[in-house]
Design a protein around this motif. Structure first.
Motif, PDB file in Angstrom:
ATOM      1  N   VAL A   1      10.877 -30.624  40.759  1.00  0.00           N
ATOM      2  CA  VAL A   1      11.207 -29.375  40.071  1.00  0.00           C
ATOM      3  C   VAL A   1      11.045 -29.594  38.568  1.00  0.00           C
ATOM      4  O   VAL A   1      11.647 -30.508  37.996  1.00  0.00           O
ATOM      5  N   GLY A   2      10.223 -28.772  37.954  1.00  0.00           N
ATOM      6  CA  GLY A   2       9.943 -28.926  36.525  1.00  0.00           C
ATOM      7  C   GLY A   2      11.003 -28.306  35.641  1.00  0.00           C
ATOM      8  O   GLY A   2      10.691 -27.503  34.752  1.00  0.00           O
ATOM      9  N   SER A   3      12.243 -28.684  35.838  1.00  0.00           N
ATOM     10  CA  SER A   3      13.356 -28.099  35.082  1.00  0.00           C
ATOM     11  C   SER A   3      13.179 -28.309  33.578  1.00  0.00           C
ATOM     12  O   SER A   3      13.002 -29.436  33.119  1.00  0.00           O
ATOM     13  N   GLY A   4      13.228 -27.215  32.840  1.00  0.00           N
ATOM     14  CA  GLY A   4      13.143 -27.273  31.383  1.00  0.00           C
ATOM     15  C   GLY A   4      11.749 -27.147  30.808  1.00  0.00           C
ATOM     16  O   GLY A   4      11.595 -26.909  29.599  1.00  0.00           O
ATOM     17  N   LEU A   5      10.722 -27.298  31.629  1.00  0.00           N
ATOM     18  CA  LEU A   5       9.345 -27.279  31.105  1.00  0.00           C
ATOM     19  C   LEU A   5       8.946 -25.898  30.601  1.00  0.00           C
ATOM     20  O   LEU A   5       8.384 -25.752  29.503  1.00  0.00           O
ATOM     21  N   VAL A   6       9.207 -24.859  31.394  1.00  0.00           N
ATOM     22  CA  VAL A   6       8.836 -23.499  30.986  1.00  0.00           C
ATOM     23  C   VAL A   6       9.559 -23.112  29.703  1.00  0.00           C
ATOM     24  O   VAL A   6       8.971 -22.511  28.794  1.00  0.00           O
ATOM     25  N   GLU A   7      10.842 -23.486  29.616  1.00  0.00           N
ATOM     26  CA  GLU A   7      11.603 -23.134  28.419  1.00  0.00           C
ATOM     27  C   GLU A   7      10.973 -23.738  27.159  1.00  0.00           C
ATOM     28  O   GLU A   7      10.868 -23.068  26.120  1.00  0.00           O
ATOM     29  N   LEU A   8      10.550 -25.004  27.241  1.00  0.00           N
ATOM     30  CA  LEU A   8       9.921 -25.641  26.081  1.00  0.00           C
ATOM     31  C   LEU A   8       8.598 -24.978  25.726  1.00  0.00           C
ATOM     32  O   LEU A   8       8.295 -24.758  24.544  1.00  0.00           O
ATOM     33  N   ILE A   9       7.801 -24.649  26.729  1.00  0.00           N
ATOM     34  CA  ILE A   9       6.515 -23.988  26.475  1.00  0.00           C
ATOM     35  C   ILE A   9       6.737 -22.623  25.841  1.00  0.00           C
ATOM     36  O   ILE A   9       6.041 -22.241  24.892  1.00  0.00           O
ATOM     37  N   GLU A  10       7.732 -21.884  26.348  1.00  0.00           N
ATOM     38  CA  GLU A  10       8.032 -20.557  25.798  1.00  0.00           C
ATOM     39  C   GLU A  10       8.540 -20.628  24.360  1.00  0.00           C
ATOM     40  O   GLU A  10       8.433 -19.664  23.606  1.00  0.00           O
ATOM     41  N   ARG A  11       9.077 -21.774  23.981  1.00  0.00           N
ATOM     42  CA  ARG A  11       9.556 -21.962  22.608  1.00  0.00           C
ATOM     43  C   ARG A  11       8.481 -22.550  21.706  1.00  0.00           C
ATOM     44  O   ARG A  11       8.734 -22.876  20.549  1.00  0.00           O
ATOM     45  N   GLY A  12       7.256 -22.687  22.217  1.00  0.00           N
ATOM     46  CA  GLY A  12       6.174 -23.234  21.420  1.00  0.00           C
ATOM     47  C   GLY A  12       6.246 -24.737  21.253  1.00  0.00           C
ATOM     48  O   GLY A  12       5.692 -25.292  20.298  1.00  0.00           O
ATOM     49  N   ARG A  13       6.889 -25.443  22.225  1.00  0.00           N
ATOM     50  CA  ARG A  13       7.116 -26.886  22.115  1.00  0.00           C
ATOM     51  C   ARG A  13       6.327 -27.670  23.158  1.00  0.00           C
ATOM     52  O   ARG A  13       6.732 -28.762  23.577  1.00  0.00           O
ATOM     53  N   LYS A  14       5.173 -27.154  23.541  1.00  0.00           N
ATOM     54  CA  LYS A  14       4.413 -27.796  24.611  1.00  0.00           C
ATOM     55  C   LYS A  14       3.895 -29.182  24.243  1.00  0.00           C
ATOM     56  O   LYS A  14       3.666 -30.018  25.132  1.00  0.00           O
TER      57      LYS A  14
ATOM     58  N   LEU B   1       9.318 -23.970  44.962  1.00  0.00           N
ATOM     59  CA  LEU B   1       9.483 -25.027  45.957  1.00  0.00           C
ATOM     60  C   LEU B   1      10.471 -24.651  47.067  1.00  0.00           C
ATOM     61  O   LEU B   1      10.369 -25.157  48.182  1.00  0.00           O
ATOM     62  N   SER B   2      11.398 -23.752  46.771  1.00  0.00           N
ATOM     63  CA  SER B   2      12.392 -23.367  47.768  1.00  0.00           C
ATOM     64  C   SER B   2      12.009 -22.113  48.543  1.00  0.00           C
ATOM     65  O   SER B   2      12.758 -21.662  49.411  1.00  0.00           O
ATOM     66  N   SER B   3      10.832 -21.552  48.261  1.00  0.00           N
ATOM     67  CA  SER B   3      10.428 -20.293  48.892  1.00  0.00           C
ATOM     68  C   SER B   3       9.878 -20.513  50.303  1.00  0.00           C
ATOM     69  O   SER B   3       9.354 -21.581  50.633  1.00  0.00           O
ATOM     70  N   GLU B   4       9.972 -19.486  51.110  1.00  0.00           N
ATOM     71  CA  GLU B   4       9.448 -19.532  52.481  1.00  0.00           C
ATOM     72  C   GLU B   4       7.936 -19.677  52.483  1.00  0.00           C
ATOM     73  O   GLU B   4       7.372 -20.431  53.284  1.00  0.00           O
ATOM     74  N   LEU B   5       7.258 -18.971  51.570  1.00  0.00           N
ATOM     75  CA  LEU B   5       5.800 -19.032  51.513  1.00  0.00           C
ATOM     76  C   LEU B   5       5.321 -20.435  51.169  1.00  0.00           C
ATOM     77  O   LEU B   5       4.355 -20.937  51.756  1.00  0.00           O
ATOM     78  N   PHE B   6       5.991 -21.094  50.218  1.00  0.00           N
ATOM     79  CA  PHE B   6       5.599 -22.456  49.868  1.00  0.00           C
ATOM     80  C   PHE B   6       5.786 -23.388  51.056  1.00  0.00           C
ATOM     81  O   PHE B   6       4.932 -24.235  51.345  1.00  0.00           O
ATOM     82  N   ALA B   7       6.903 -23.255  51.764  1.00  0.00           N
ATOM     83  CA  ALA B   7       7.178 -24.115  52.910  1.00  0.00           C
ATOM     84  C   ALA B   7       6.096 -23.973  53.973  1.00  0.00           C
ATOM     85  O   ALA B   7       5.624 -24.968  54.545  1.00  0.00           O
ATOM     86  N   LYS B   8       5.673 -22.742  54.233  1.00  0.00           N
ATOM     87  CA  LYS B   8       4.632 -22.501  55.234  1.00  0.00           C
ATOM     88  C   LYS B   8       3.307 -23.122  54.797  1.00  0.00           C
ATOM     89  O   LYS B   8       2.602 -23.743  55.600  1.00  0.00           O
ATOM     90  N   THR B   9       2.959 -22.931  53.529  1.00  0.00           N
ATOM     91  CA  THR B   9       1.704 -23.474  53.006  1.00  0.00           C
ATOM     92  C   THR B   9       1.702 -24.996  53.057  1.00  0.00           C
ATOM     93  O   THR B   9       0.719 -25.633  53.453  1.00  0.00           O
TER      94      THR B   9
END
Length: 262
Positions: free
Chosen positions: A143-156, A121-129
């Protein structure tokens, strides 16, 4: 490089297997090699230079393994590093960006949500798009804070995931979005939980099929589509192979998984 060389795919972890699935279904004869950089996940909170360094590391490993094309199956790595990769290496790269264009086009209420990492979300490419395709549409970014960490821990599918998503999605519910853009390749795996929280009218859009079609288009244009037999997909992770094994959207006897320090 030859037609029988593999398609290389990398992500910050297991999420990019959602992209691999679309590629494998569209190009079943192709040999695919997938790198899950779970030891360094998530990429979304890292500075741009660190994301570039990790993307170069993954690219170098896939080149060692003979990749004829590399799919950056990570939104954060695409938006922060793909320009650098394309200027550094002499082979095609396919990136993945949030599908803002179709969401804005199809939205009847002209109000869409984008769930993505901070790095995307903070990238230049996203802003342009976003500026290009959502001028007449209200965009609720979360911002999906914490979501990737839970998925990586098998907690989806855990209560912890449902609680976190309920909190994160409230601004989108309040705004009455009718389309949700899944701006991270991990997020398709939490659609069942998203459906429990969001109103039934909300539709989901991710970039998986678009990436698969673009991969086929580029390989065809370079005359690099394989003409040989089907290969068994190979997955490599520097994290827990059991979590990767549980999340890959394919029967366990149709692919191989190995731990690799990279």
């Amino acid at each position: 490089m030859s037609k029988d060389s593999p398609i290389g795919i990398f992500d910050s972890g297991v999420g990019g297997t959602s992209i691999w699935k679309e590629i494998h279904e569209l190009l079943p004869l192709e040999h695919t090699i997938y790198l899950a950089d779970s030891d360094n996940a998530p990429y979304g909170e890292k500075p741009e230079e660190e994301i570039k360094r990790l993307s170069v590391k993954n690219t170098e490993k896939l080149l060692e393994m003979g990749a004829k094309i590399i799919v950056v199956a990570c939104n954060t790595a695409t938006t922060n590093a793909i320009k650098h990769l394309r200027s550094t290496y002499n082979l095609p790269f396919i990136g993945i960006e949030p599908a803002i264009k179709p969401a804005a086009l199809y939205s009847r209420k002209k109000c869409i949500g984008i769930l993505a990492t901070k790095g995307t979300l903070s990238s230049e490419l996203f802003a342009k798009t976003s500026d290009l395709y959502s001028k007449d549409t209200k965009v609720v970014e979360v911002v999906g804070s914490g979501l990737v960490e839970l998925i990586e821990r098998g907690r989806k599918d855990s209560p912890e995931m449902e609680k976190l998503l309920t909190s994160l999605l409230q601004p989108m519910i309040d705004a009455e979005i009718d389309y949700l853009v899944l701006g991270c390749s991990h997020y398709p795996f939490i659609i069942p939980t998203l459906k429990k929280i969001l109103p039934p009218k909300v539709s989901f859009i991710d970039s998986g099929m678009a990436v698969a079609k673009q991969t086929r288009l580029v390989l065809r244009s370079l005359d690099l589509l394989t003409e040989s037999r089907q290969h068994k997909p190979e997955f490599f992770t520097n994290g827990d192979p059991h979590i990767l094994d549980r999340i890959i959207p394919a029967p366990s006897d149709t692919f191989s998984i190995s731990y690799m320090d990279f």
